[in-house]
Motif scaffolding. Structure first.
Motif, PDB file in Angstrom:
ATOM      1  N   THR C   7       0.815  -1.204   0.000  1.00  0.00           N
ATOM      2  CA  THR C   7       0.000   0.000   0.000  1.00  0.00           C
ATOM      3  C   THR C   7       0.854   1.262   0.000  1.00  0.00           C
ATOM      4  O   THR C   7       0.336   2.354  -0.055  1.00  0.00           O
ATOM      5  N   ARG C   8       2.164   1.122   0.088  1.00  0.00           N
ATOM      6  CA  ARG C   8       3.024   2.303   0.036  1.00  0.00           C
ATOM      7  C   ARG C   8       3.500   2.518  -1.385  1.00  0.00           C
ATOM      8  O   ARG C   8       4.116   1.649  -1.974  1.00  0.00           O
ATOM      9  N   ALA C   9       3.190   3.694  -1.890  1.00  0.00           N
ATOM     10  CA  ALA C   9       3.567   3.965  -3.267  1.00  0.00           C
ATOM     11  C   ALA C   9       4.983   4.488  -3.308  1.00  0.00           C
ATOM     12  O   ALA C   9       5.439   5.151  -2.386  1.00  0.00           O
ATOM     13  N   PRO C  10       5.700   4.181  -4.401  1.00  0.00           N
ATOM     14  CA  PRO C  10       7.017   4.781  -4.563  1.00  0.00           C
ATOM     15  C   PRO C  10       6.895   6.305  -4.660  1.00  0.00           C
ATOM     16  O   PRO C  10       5.886   6.817  -5.166  1.00  0.00           O
TER      17      PRO C  10
END
Lengths: 330, 319, 271
Positions: C7-10
């Protein structure tokens, strides 16, 4: 007594598909009648023909001896419990149950009172203000039942009424439906693909196959005296003994059905069969056997001692349990 | 309950049999009557009036205009189509199609991060925000959006102000000096037209792309990275092919809308014509309806071909 | 299932997505600033000062009012026509499988799939051939044609969710076709109809390409705007009107969004 529902040579074709093909049927008043068959066998189409959602391609349908194929569903004194319950999502539970009365313009107080009574009958008293979405699957089904019964129909149709419920709930509902039917004396016609459900609930069963009725009879008839190979296979997964074996054992012509639980393991003097697989089911053990080249399933109690896979055992059965299916000479 | 007759049941209820009931019975017995009644008004409107108009327009493209009298000569001919092929008109077509292609390509590039983030990472409130963030520009007034760019690209506008502020004016001047894409100022260059097209049609690309990307199961991407693919490889070999139907669906909009627009290039850009403008001026001041009609056939043919290709790629599932 | 680390976007993606959204919104927000500028000759940035006086000036312009009035009238009538036609079409398509279903869907989508100028020219030349004088009604005819699709799209999605057994259940319980429509179908499709109607309204309210070709002397608000764009007369008034148009179209869009957000398809995707 006149029949509640009569089919005379009724057909329903969808293009080239013969969903129901020349069916004759008479359901007695007050009967708990099951239509049993695999999916696509025409049982649901028959139910929809009675309700009026489908119109027959040919033949005549009567309810209480009145021809009704030109009567639209809203004039038929028949109500349905749908497979997905089809509760109106925009109405409360009480309004759902009272829908038929609302359409008949019964005044509001009166119809809500009757709805509450109907809900009590299915043990949902006090749930009237809720929305269908707030109920569990079992509760929704009871609401659907109350809604269909509030107008006291001549015939109640149930389309796979227990299909969406889990096993425990299903057994409970089976009992409840039977009691309700006895108490109200209304003709119940229900469609199911579950043979054990049909066997335990129905007074009579019609087994459907490919748009035709393969056999009509009491659960005992259907189970012990299947008239076709299809019925024998579909109801209770019977063993079907091939004609050659039947001739060899009895000298008679035709194939025969033999229930797995009719087979006993004996110490000596039976037929010699080879065990090809076994599985322990708790109260009994299921054996897969090879009897002179024919595969058999046997359900035997656990007292027979130990058997090895690949080892020969002696099996036997009461001759009366082997039911000859006439006219089939393969 | 009802009439209390438990022992004596009837097959038919006495449900209301007034006029409504009778009509309702008729619909039940002959469902096709109801179907026809429902379909007649929309079919009259769309099938007869609208399609009729389109066909009439198409028919006119096979007429020609008399060069001396300026009147329409009602004789079937392909002369008008031949006229499409003279260099000036061919230029218009090529210019429009190239612009549509570049706009489409650019909107894929700009839309991808937005669509990808919205489809894969945004959750709950953020998701709604992203959605509205695309919907509101999509539905904002088309003219207002163009007007906004007139403000931005104006000589005293925010873009020039920004370049002055950052002492990058020389960069802009150098860019404007490039032939073809440059010009006297951004607002009279192809670049200006391109920017406005990109801006106005971008939301039409984001939505179908997002819809397509949402259908890519997350474990596809995980599986790819578990197998040691670099992010670029994952993008190229997994994500892009799966997002393609959405890209095609979106490009139908961006392509078709660019092909048919005549207001944007009229307000922002060089004075060279696009197909839409050509159609508009031929039917209006020039009164050359046959040529205008022939010009409208061009985007229809191009879009027809494009849609046919898109259908083969399964792009319509993403609409 | 989506795992947590995923769920963590670059950072690069976050920045690119944010830039994309900014690109879509900043120009509109600029209009809001310009509506308050004191400068009335050029589009000077940053505005030399801020004032509310242009709102008063715009308020007192009869041409703005009459354009607004015409736009509202056209949008209302077109919306009603589109709602009737779109709902009928959707009901017919979802109720039975008949020959030509696909063709009808295509027919409904066509006016919006084809470039607006084609629809416009086709109708214009048809009006000329049939000798129909341009009027409010020719504008309505054009607008309703492409508004049908938004109503249709919304209604079709909802009809699909309205399981067939609800209609059957109602009939089963004694309601004839009309009663079933009133008591079951209508309550269940009402919100999507309303949403479709709002979108149709917004679409019509904003339309300019077909309008210029199907209108005679009448000026709708977009036509008024277009004239100001081509031949600016009083820029600050245009700024104010532009801002108001943005605000007015946002309301039905937001309303349509909230009406359909629980549904499987959210309104407006088929603009």
């Amino acid at each position: 007594m006149k029949p509640a529902v009569t089919f005379i040579n009724v057909s329903r074709y969808f293009g080239s598909v013969k969903a129901v093909n020349q069916v004759d049927l008479a359901i007695e008043e007050g009967e708990f009648f099951a239509m049993l068959g695999p999916s696509g066998s025409g049982k649901t189409t028959c139910l929809r023909l009675i309700a009026g959602f489908e119109r027959p391609t040919g033949g005549e349908i009567k309810i209480l001896d009145e021809p009704i194929q030109d009567i639209p569903p809203y004039r038929r004194n028949v109500n349905t419990v749908f497979q997905d319950y089809a509760l109106f999502p925009h109405l409360s539970v009480a309004e759902n149950v009272a829908y038929a009365l609302m359409i008949r313009k019964v005044d509001k107080k009166q119809r809500l009172k009757q709805a509450e009574e109907a809900l009590e009958m299915v043990r949902l008293g006090g749930y009237g203000d809720r929305r269908p979405s707030q109920l569990s699957g079992g509760q929704r089904q009871r609401v659907a039942l109350a809604r269909a019964l509030i107008g006291k129909p001549a015939v109640l149709l149930l389309d796979e009424p227990l299909g969406a419920l889990d096993l425990k709930l299903r057994e409970e509902m089976q009992e409840e439906l039977k009691q309700l039917q006895r108490a109200l004396g209304i003709t119940f016609v229900f469609v199911t693909h579950d043979q054990s459900e049909a066997l335990s609930m129905a007074d009579r069963i019609a087994v459907f196959n490919e748009g035709e009725i393969a056999q009509i009879g009491t659960p005992q008839d259907i189970y012990h005296r299947p008239e076709t190979e299809f019925v024998a296979n579909f109801v209770g997964s019977s063993n079907v003994l091939p004609a050659a074996l039947v001739r060899q054992m009895t000298g008679r012509t035709g194939i025969a059905s033999l229930r797995p639980e009719s087979i006993r393991v004996v110490a000596e003097g039976g037929h010699t069969a080879i065990v090809t697989a076994k599985s322990f089911l708790g109260s009994a053990t299921k054996l897969s056997l090879d009897l002179y080249g024919a595969g058999l399933n046997a359900l035997v109690d656990n007292s027979f001692g130990s058997v090895e896979i690949g080892a020969p055992i002696q099996i036997d059965w009461v001759n009366a349990d082997m039911h000859l299916i006439e006219g089939r000479n393969e | 309950m009802n009439n209390g007759a438990n022992n004596r049941r009837a097959a038919v209820t006495s449900a209301g049999s007034g006029l409504a009931g009778q009509i309702s019975d008729l619909f039940w017995r002959k469902p096709v009557i109801l179907l026809l009644l429902m379909l007649t008004p929309p079919l009259l409107w769309l099938g007869v009036v609208y399609i009729g108009s389109l066909l009439a327009l198409l028919a006119q493209s096979f007429f020609s205009i008399d060069e001396f009298s300026g009147l329409i000569n009602y004789q079937l001919t392909l002369k008008t189509y031949a006229e499409l092929l003279i260099p000036a008109n061919l230029d218009i077509i090529l210019r429009t199609v190239s612009m549509a292609a570049i706009v489409t390509l650019a909107s894929v590039i700009v839309a991808f991060p937005v669509a990808f983030y919205a489809a894969r990472y945004a959750r709950g409130r953020w998701k709604a925000l992203f959605y509205l963030g695309v919907m509101l520009p999509l539905w904002s007034s088309y003219l207002v959006k163009i007007y906004a760019w007139k403000l931005i690209l104006a000589k005293e506008g925010i873009l020039n102000w920004f370049f002055e502020l950052t002492h990058l004016k020389w960069l802009l001047d150098a860019y404007l000096a490039i032939p073809l894409i440059g010009g006297n100022s951004l607002s009279v260059s192809y670049t200006g037209t391109f920017l406005v097209f990109l801006y106005v049609w971008l939301p039409f690309m984001v939505l179908p792309m997002q819809a397509a990307l949402e259908r890519v199961p997350a474990n596809f991407l995980e599986a790819s990275s578990d197998l040691g693919a670099t992010p670029w490889q994952t993008f190229r070999n997994v994500l892009l092919p799966l997002a393609l139907p959405g890209v095609i669906a979106g490009s139908i909009f961006t392509f078709s809308l660019t092909l048919g627009d005549y207001i944007i290039p009229q307000i922002i850009g060089s004075s060279r014509l696009f197909i839409g403008q050509a159609v508009y001026s031929h039917q209006g001041t020039a009164g050359n309806i046959p040529l205008a009609a022939a010009f409208t056939v061009v985007p229809v043919v191009i879009m027809g071909f494009y849609l046919w290709m898109a259908k083969r790629k399964g792009a319509f599932d993403a609409l | 299932m989506r795992s947590d680390h995923e769920t963590r976007a670059p950072m690069a993606l976050k920045i690119a997505a944010a830039c994309g959204l900014l690109f879509m919104h900043v120009p509109i927000l600029l209009i809001f600033v310009y509506a308050f500028t004191t400068e009335d000759k050029t589009f000077q940035w940053p505005p030399p000062g801020y004032t509310l006086k242009w709102f008063a000036v715009a308020w007192n312009r009869p041409d703005v009012w009459s354009a607004l009035q015409l736009s509202l009238k056209v949008a209302s009538i077109s919306t009603i026509v589109a709602m009737v036609l779109g709902t009928l079409c959707a009901a017919a398509v979802s109720r039975s499988k008949f020959f030509g279903r696909e063709a009808i869907s295509l027919l409904v989508i066509l006016p919006i799939a084809l470039p607006g100028i084609i629809t416009g020219i086709a109708l214009r030349s048809a009006f000329n051939i049939a000798d129909i004088p341009f009027s409010v009604w020719t504008i309505v005819l054009g607008h309703a044609t492409f508004c049908v699709v938004v109503v249709y799209n919304n209604a079709v999605a909802r009809f699909r969710r309205l399981s067939g057994s609800l209609v059957e259940a109602s009939m089963d319980l004694g309601a004839n076709g009309f009663q079933t429509f009133r008591h079951v179908v209508l309550p269940n499709i009402a919100t999507s109809l309303l949403a479709g109607g709002m979108l149709a309204f917004a679409l019509s309210f904003d339309e300019v390409i077909v309008t210029t070709l199907t209108a005679g002397q009448q000026a709708t608000l977009p036509i008024w705007m277009l004239e100001e764009l081509v031949r600016p007369r009083q820029r600050p008034v245009t700024n104010v009107v532009a801002m108001i148009v943005v605000l007015v179209t946002f309301l039905p869009i937001l309303a349509a969004y909230y009406l359909t957000r629980d549904g499987d398809q959210v309104a407006g995707q088929g603009k």
